[in-house]
Design an enzyme around this catalytic site. Sequence first.
Site, PDB file in Angstrom:
ATOM      1  N   ASP A  76      55.896  -7.123 -22.725  1.00  0.00           N
ATOM      2  CA  ASP A  76      56.662  -6.937 -21.895  1.00  0.00           C
ATOM      3  C   ASP A  76      57.185  -7.870 -20.999  1.00  0.00           C
ATOM      4  OD1 ASP A  76      54.883  -8.871 -21.174  1.00  0.00           O
ATOM      5  OD2 ASP A  76      53.415  -6.798 -19.936  1.00  0.00           O
ATOM      6  N   ASN A 147      42.924  -4.168 -14.893  1.00  0.00           N
ATOM      7  CA  ASN A 147      42.259  -3.008 -14.684  1.00  0.00           C
ATOM      8  C   ASN A 147      42.062  -2.382 -15.900  1.00  0.00           C
ATOM      9  OD1 ASN A 147      44.887  -3.363 -15.663  1.00  0.00           O
ATOM     10  ND2 ASN A 147      45.783  -1.950 -14.325  1.00  0.00           N
ATOM     11  N   HIS A 149      44.035  -2.912 -18.477  1.00  0.00           N
ATOM     12  CA  HIS A 149      45.923  -2.734 -18.980  1.00  0.00           C
ATOM     13  C   HIS A 149      46.167  -3.752 -20.872  1.00  0.00           C
ATOM     14  CE1 HIS A 149      48.384  -5.304 -16.295  1.00  0.00           C
ATOM     15  NE2 HIS A 149      48.136  -6.333 -17.120  1.00  0.00           N
ATOM     16  N   GLU A 154      49.978   0.728 -17.865  1.00  0.00           N
ATOM     17  CA  GLU A 154      48.649   0.834 -16.226  1.00  0.00           C
ATOM     18  C   GLU A 154      47.667   2.000 -17.299  1.00  0.00           C
ATOM     19  OE1 GLU A 154      48.536  -1.582 -14.850  1.00  0.00           O
ATOM     20  OE2 GLU A 154      50.700  -2.241 -13.611  1.00  0.00           O
TER      21      GLU A 154
HETATM   22  C1  GLP Z   1      49.461  -9.302 -17.531  1.00  0.00           C
HETATM   23  C2  GLP Z   1      50.432  -8.964 -18.824  1.00  0.00           C
HETATM   24  C3  GLP Z   1      49.314  -8.373 -19.995  1.00  0.00           C
HETATM   25  C4  GLP Z   1      48.394  -9.460 -19.997  1.00  0.00           C
HETATM   26  C5  GLP Z   1      47.791  -9.586 -18.573  1.00  0.00           C
HETATM   27  C6  GLP Z   1      45.959 -10.780 -18.152  1.00  0.00           C
HETATM   28  O1  GLP Z   1      49.890  -8.208 -16.411  1.00  0.00           O
HETATM   29  N1  GLP Z   1      51.683  -7.736 -18.634  1.00  0.00           N
HETATM   30  O2  GLP Z   1      50.169  -8.438 -20.828  1.00  0.00           O
HETATM   31  O3  GLP Z   1      47.536 -10.066 -20.778  1.00  0.00           O
HETATM   32  O4  GLP Z   1      48.179  -9.114 -17.436  1.00  0.00           O
HETATM   33  O5  GLP Z   1      46.028 -11.206 -17.577  1.00  0.00           O
HETATM   34  P1  GLP Z   1      46.288 -12.953 -17.623  1.00  0.00           P
HETATM   35  O6  GLP Z   1      45.283 -13.289 -19.214  1.00  0.00           O
HETATM   36  O7  GLP Z   1      46.814 -13.651 -16.669  1.00  0.00           O
HETATM   37  O8  GLP Z   1      44.697 -12.676 -17.441  1.00  0.00           O
END
Ligand code: GLP
Length: 262
Positions: A76, A147, A149, A154
């Site tokens: 993404d 959440n 995702h 989302e």
């Molecule tokens: C982000 C990314 C995801 C990621 C997630 C968790 O928004 N788009 O691909 O896995 O959040 O982030 P973190 O690893 O910092 O908890």
Amino acid sequence: MLPSKLELQSFPRRNDAEIAVAAEIADLIHDRNQEGLPTVLGLATGSTPIGVYAELVRRHREQGLDFSAVTTFNLDEFVGLSPQHPASFHAFMDQHLFSKVNLPKDQTHVLAGHLPMEALEEECASFEDRIRQAGGIDFQLLGIGRNGHIGFNEPPSSGDSRTRLVTLDATTHRAYQDGFAAGEMPNYALTMGVATILESRRIVLAALGEVKADIMLALQGTFDDPDLPASFLHRHPNAALVLDAPAGSKLKDPTGSQAGGK
Ligand code: GLP
């Protein structure tokens, strides 16, 4: 509860989990290099994969892990952010991996969220084409949002969703706002779809830290639910959940009930 095909790997400490994920990726690259085959990786950003990338960089530097036949597709990217912006996922990948290993730049694919709005649909279609032309994703690394995702899928996101433009929700805004000046945080992102992710031949979702304990508990009891996009992973034939002890602390029977636990 419906049977899950998700393999559960639990590790006492965060670093053990990071090294296990990096070792699986490194072994895959090594084995395919030996056979003269390219490796196609799906990559994630966020705090979770940082230790995984650090270990891959270490193996490149100290053990000669060779990335020259690796192609990457990132999950993404924010919309409306220059690739040079320090909070962009382009910059993140350069900082943590791309600039530190021998991965040819033209073999890395990060969605071009900086293009004008009217070009984004074509960019998403082209991204899907490039994955197909590369032969599909051998190994997809995932984190998970609080959440539920995956990528920026989302809630609600359907199991049929493809690479597309999405609106970021309030939880994601809170998670990322520190990286942006007031009012600068993008409202939109491009993300690989849930269906696109599920086409990967191997998927590893890493969830690390106490902050992920509640969503891990929710994931354990939720199947095929657009309101918890990661729940579509239960039906993938070759997916694993890699946890450290704090992330798994609320699971019922964290070591046993899912197939292949250790
Ligand atoms: C982000 C990314 C995801 C990621 C997630 C968790 O928004 N788009 O691909 O896995 O959040 O982030 P973190 O690893 O910092 O908890």
